[in-house]
Design a protein around this motif. Structure first.
Motif, PDB file in Angstrom:
ATOM      1  N   ASP A 211       6.369 -22.351  -6.774  1.00 29.25           N
ATOM      2  CA  ASP A 211       5.667 -23.527  -6.280  1.00 29.25           C
ATOM      3  C   ASP A 211       4.794 -23.137  -5.087  1.00 29.25           C
ATOM      4  N   PRO A 212       3.938 -24.058  -4.628  1.00 31.60           N
ATOM      5  CA  PRO A 212       3.113 -23.756  -3.460  1.00 31.60           C
ATOM      6  C   PRO A 212       3.965 -23.245  -2.297  1.00 31.60           C
ATOM      7  N   TRP A 213       3.474 -22.234  -1.628  1.00 33.49           N
ATOM      8  CA  TRP A 213       4.053 -21.628  -0.431  1.00 33.49           C
ATOM      9  C   TRP A 213       5.387 -20.917  -0.677  1.00 33.49           C
TER      10      TRP A 213
ATOM     11  N   GLN B 101       3.923 -14.124   0.097  1.00 33.18           N
ATOM     12  CA  GLN B 101       3.919 -15.582   0.054  1.00 33.18           C
ATOM     13  C   GLN B 101       2.682 -16.117  -0.648  1.00 33.18           C
TER      14      GLN B 101
ATOM     15  N   GLN C 224       0.005 -19.191  -1.813  1.00 31.22           N
ATOM     16  CA  GLN C 224      -0.780 -20.174  -1.070  1.00 31.22           C
ATOM     17  C   GLN C 224      -0.403 -21.580  -1.547  1.00 31.22           C
ATOM     18  N   GLY C 225      -1.314 -22.539  -1.395  1.00 33.48           N
ATOM     19  CA  GLY C 225      -1.025 -23.946  -1.617  1.00 33.48           C
ATOM     20  C   GLY C 225      -0.984 -24.446  -3.043  1.00 33.48           C
ATOM     21  N   ASP C 226      -0.952 -23.559  -4.045  1.00 30.87           N
ATOM     22  CA  ASP C 226      -0.897 -23.996  -5.440  1.00 30.87           C
ATOM     23  C   ASP C 226       0.285 -23.338  -6.146  1.00 30.87           C
TER      24      ASP C 226
END
Length: 166
Positions: free
Chosen positions: A68-70, A149, A151-153
């Protein structure tokens, strides 16, 4: 030794392998291997992503990561000094889709150091990545892990193998 392993070692400049330079054993620090077909040398999986360890990948095994994101792949170790090491190296394959933006960060005292190196692995292609420790603010420091890590997607699976400090 498999062709992919020889190419990987040659890309790293390892002595005696297709195009590698000769070096005396005492000239180079011993690599600290975190993963090579399995976790090594006290490294542990502390990830907060969907992680499968030791998944068959060609002639070896890799870590499969999706999330998932992050979310992140996190390899933790008791605190150790990076003195004598200049880079983190690994093989990565972006899986069927590729292009997952990943920030690579070192951790100290369980917290990410405020510096990162960003990569986007290619789909269905293995590549050697060399992350200079200076770029993740980890030269000559005591660290306790490495983080990849997202990113946001949300992101599809990627594969990572032969992770080591050199």
């Amino acid at each position: 030794m498999s062709v992919s392993r020889r190419l990987f070692l040659a890309a790293l400049g390892v002595a005696g392998v297709a195009g590698g330079s000769l070096a005396r054993a005492g000239d180079l620090p011993q690599p600290l291997v975190a993963f090579d077909d399995e976790l090594k040398n006290g490294f542990q999986n502390w990830s907060w992503a969907k992680v499968q360890l030791s998944v068959p990948a060609g002639s070896g095994k890799a870590i499969r990561v999706e999330g998932d994101p992050w979310s992140a792949l996190v390899l933790h170790h008791d605190a150790f000094s990076t003195e004598g090491y200049t880079k983190l190296t690994f093989l990565i394959n972006g899986g069927k889709d590729g292009n997952q933006p990943l920030m690579i960060k070192a951790t100290a005292d369980g917290k990410m150091i405020d510096a990162s190196y960003v990569i986007q692995p290619k789909a269905k292609t293995w590549a050697v990545v060399e992350v200079p420790l200076k770029d993740i603010n980890a030269v000559g420091k005591t660290i306790d892990g490495i983080t990849w890590q997202a990113q946001g997607d949300p992101y599809s699976a990627y594969f990572i193998a032969r992770i080591q400090f050199e």
